[in-house]
Scaffold this motif. Structure first.
Motif, PDB file in Angstrom:
ATOM      1  N   ASP A   1       0.832  -1.207   0.000  1.00  0.00           N
ATOM      2  CA  ASP A   1       0.000   0.000   0.000  1.00  0.00           C
ATOM      3  C   ASP A   1       0.869   1.259   0.000  1.00  0.00           C
ATOM      4  O   ASP A   1       0.579   2.237  -0.712  1.00  0.00           O
ATOM      5  N   ARG A   2       1.949   1.231   0.776  1.00  0.00           N
ATOM      6  CA  ARG A   2       2.837   2.399   0.837  1.00  0.00           C
ATOM      7  C   ARG A   2       3.505   2.650  -0.520  1.00  0.00           C
ATOM      8  O   ARG A   2       3.573   3.793  -0.996  1.00  0.00           O
ATOM      9  N   LEU A   3       3.973   1.584  -1.148  1.00  0.00           N
ATOM     10  CA  LEU A   3       4.658   1.723  -2.432  1.00  0.00           C
ATOM     11  C   LEU A   3       3.695   2.176  -3.536  1.00  0.00           C
ATOM     12  O   LEU A   3       4.066   2.966  -4.405  1.00  0.00           O
ATOM     13  N   ILE A   4       2.464   1.675  -3.491  1.00  0.00           N
ATOM     14  CA  ILE A   4       1.477   2.095  -4.499  1.00  0.00           C
ATOM     15  C   ILE A   4       1.195   3.586  -4.361  1.00  0.00           C
ATOM     16  O   ILE A   4       1.172   4.321  -5.356  1.00  0.00           O
ATOM     17  N   ARG A   5       1.000   4.053  -3.127  1.00  0.00           N
ATOM     18  CA  ARG A   5       0.751   5.479  -2.923  1.00  0.00           C
ATOM     19  C   ARG A   5       1.936   6.321  -3.404  1.00  0.00           C
ATOM     20  O   ARG A   5       1.763   7.379  -4.014  1.00  0.00           O
ATOM     21  N   LYS A   6       3.142   5.807  -3.145  1.00  0.00           N
ATOM     22  CA  LYS A   6       4.340   6.540  -3.557  1.00  0.00           C
ATOM     23  C   LYS A   6       4.447   6.604  -5.075  1.00  0.00           C
ATOM     24  O   LYS A   6       4.740   7.671  -5.644  1.00  0.00           O
ATOM     25  N   LYS A   7       4.214   5.486  -5.739  1.00  0.00           N
ATOM     26  CA  LYS A   7       4.352   5.444  -7.199  1.00  0.00           C
ATOM     27  C   LYS A   7       3.211   6.181  -7.911  1.00  0.00           C
ATOM     28  O   LYS A   7       3.413   6.775  -8.971  1.00  0.00           O
TER      29      LYS A   7
ATOM     30  N   ALA B   1      -2.205  10.070  -8.262  1.00  0.00           N
ATOM     31  CA  ALA B   1      -2.856   9.932  -9.572  1.00  0.00           C
ATOM     32  C   ALA B   1      -4.224   9.284  -9.424  1.00  0.00           C
ATOM     33  O   ALA B   1      -4.505   8.559  -8.464  1.00  0.00           O
ATOM     34  N   ASP B   2      -5.082   9.548 -10.394  1.00  0.00           N
ATOM     35  CA  ASP B   2      -6.426   8.979 -10.426  1.00  0.00           C
ATOM     36  C   ASP B   2      -6.317   7.458 -10.505  1.00  0.00           C
ATOM     37  O   ASP B   2      -5.534   6.921 -11.293  1.00  0.00           O
ATOM     38  N   PRO B   3      -7.098   6.737  -9.688  1.00  0.00           N
ATOM     39  CA  PRO B   3      -7.079   5.269  -9.734  1.00  0.00           C
ATOM     40  C   PRO B   3      -7.442   4.697 -11.101  1.00  0.00           C
ATOM     41  O   PRO B   3      -7.207   3.517 -11.357  1.00  0.00           O
ATOM     42  N   ARG B   4      -8.003   5.539 -11.990  1.00  0.00           N
ATOM     43  CA  ARG B   4      -8.356   5.069 -13.327  1.00  0.00           C
ATOM     44  C   ARG B   4      -7.235   5.302 -14.347  1.00  0.00           C
ATOM     45  O   ARG B   4      -7.370   4.938 -15.511  1.00  0.00           O
TER      46      ARG B   4
END
Length: 221
Positions: free
Chosen positions: A172-178, A182-185
């Motif tokens: 979850d942390r890495l996804i937020r960082k990358k 940005a829009d989830p779409r």
């Protein structure tokens, strides 16, 4: 063979220099000086000199192995490879003698000795590798790669992998960082994030669940 002079080394603490009557020099440790009862003027029969040289070589190899383990933990395979590796050729200005590598038999004997003392333990080393890379944000794929690269026996892998942290929080942390908000779409941003996680050794199922927690729709949805 007469031992003409016995002097302490000026460069290495605990090492003694044996000046022999044929002009050769033998380096030994304090243990060999004591156990062989060495003194200046002592006569050394050929068999005694051979035993002394063998004991000194073994002591030096044990010291080298202990020094290597004090710098960083190693697997048994890594240590044996280090002890048997041919040393780099010294530069002309180094003035240091080039030590020959240990034979496989000598290296195995030293590894056995260290295992008995508890300084070398593949099971504990495997757990150390898993904890280290897991804490650094890597998934099981990367952890297995590191265990393989470091020569940890495969029968220790699964037990060691139980030391890995739950990947959800790190994913979850890495996804937020990358994603950087940005829009989830945003498919391109999602691909960049998932590719980055894959390179860190996370499985697609883990990545997919992380993307869903972020609010993205995956191709499987």
């Amino acid at each position: 063979m007469k031992l003409l002079k016995l002097t302490p080394s000026q460069r290495v603490q605990g090492r003694w220099l044996l000046h022999l009557e044929d002009g050769s020099l033998l380096r030994v440790g304090e243990g060999e000086v004591v156990s062989f009862g060495l003194y200046s003027g002592m006569e050394l029969p050929a068999e005694t000199l051979e035993a002394l040289a063998s004991a000194a070589a073994l002591a030096a190899l044990r010291e080298k192995a202990l020094n290597a383990l004090s710098r960083r933990p190693m697997s048994r395979k890594e240590l044996i490879q280090k002890l048997t590796a041919r040393p780099w050729r010294p530069t002309r200005d180094s003035g240091k003698p080039q030590e020959p590598p240990a034979t496989p038999e000598q290296a195995e004997a030293v590894a056995d000795w260290l295992e008995k003392l508890g300084y070398l333990n593949d099971r504990e080393f495997a757990r150390h590798v898993v904890r280290h890379y897991s804490a650094a944000g890597y998934g099981a794929g990367k952890l297995r790669d590191e265990l393989y690269r470091r020569g940890v026996p495969r029968d220790l892998w699964e037990e060691a992998l139980e030391e890995a942290a739950d990947p959800e929080e790190e994913i979850d942390r890495l996804i937020r960082k990358k994603m950087q908000g940005a829009d989830p779409r945003d498919r391109k941003a999602l691909k960049r994030a998932s590719d980055a996680l894959a390179r860190r050794g996370y499985r697609w199922e883990e990545i997919k669940e992380g993307l869903r927690r972020y609010g993205a729709e995956t191709e499987d949805d």
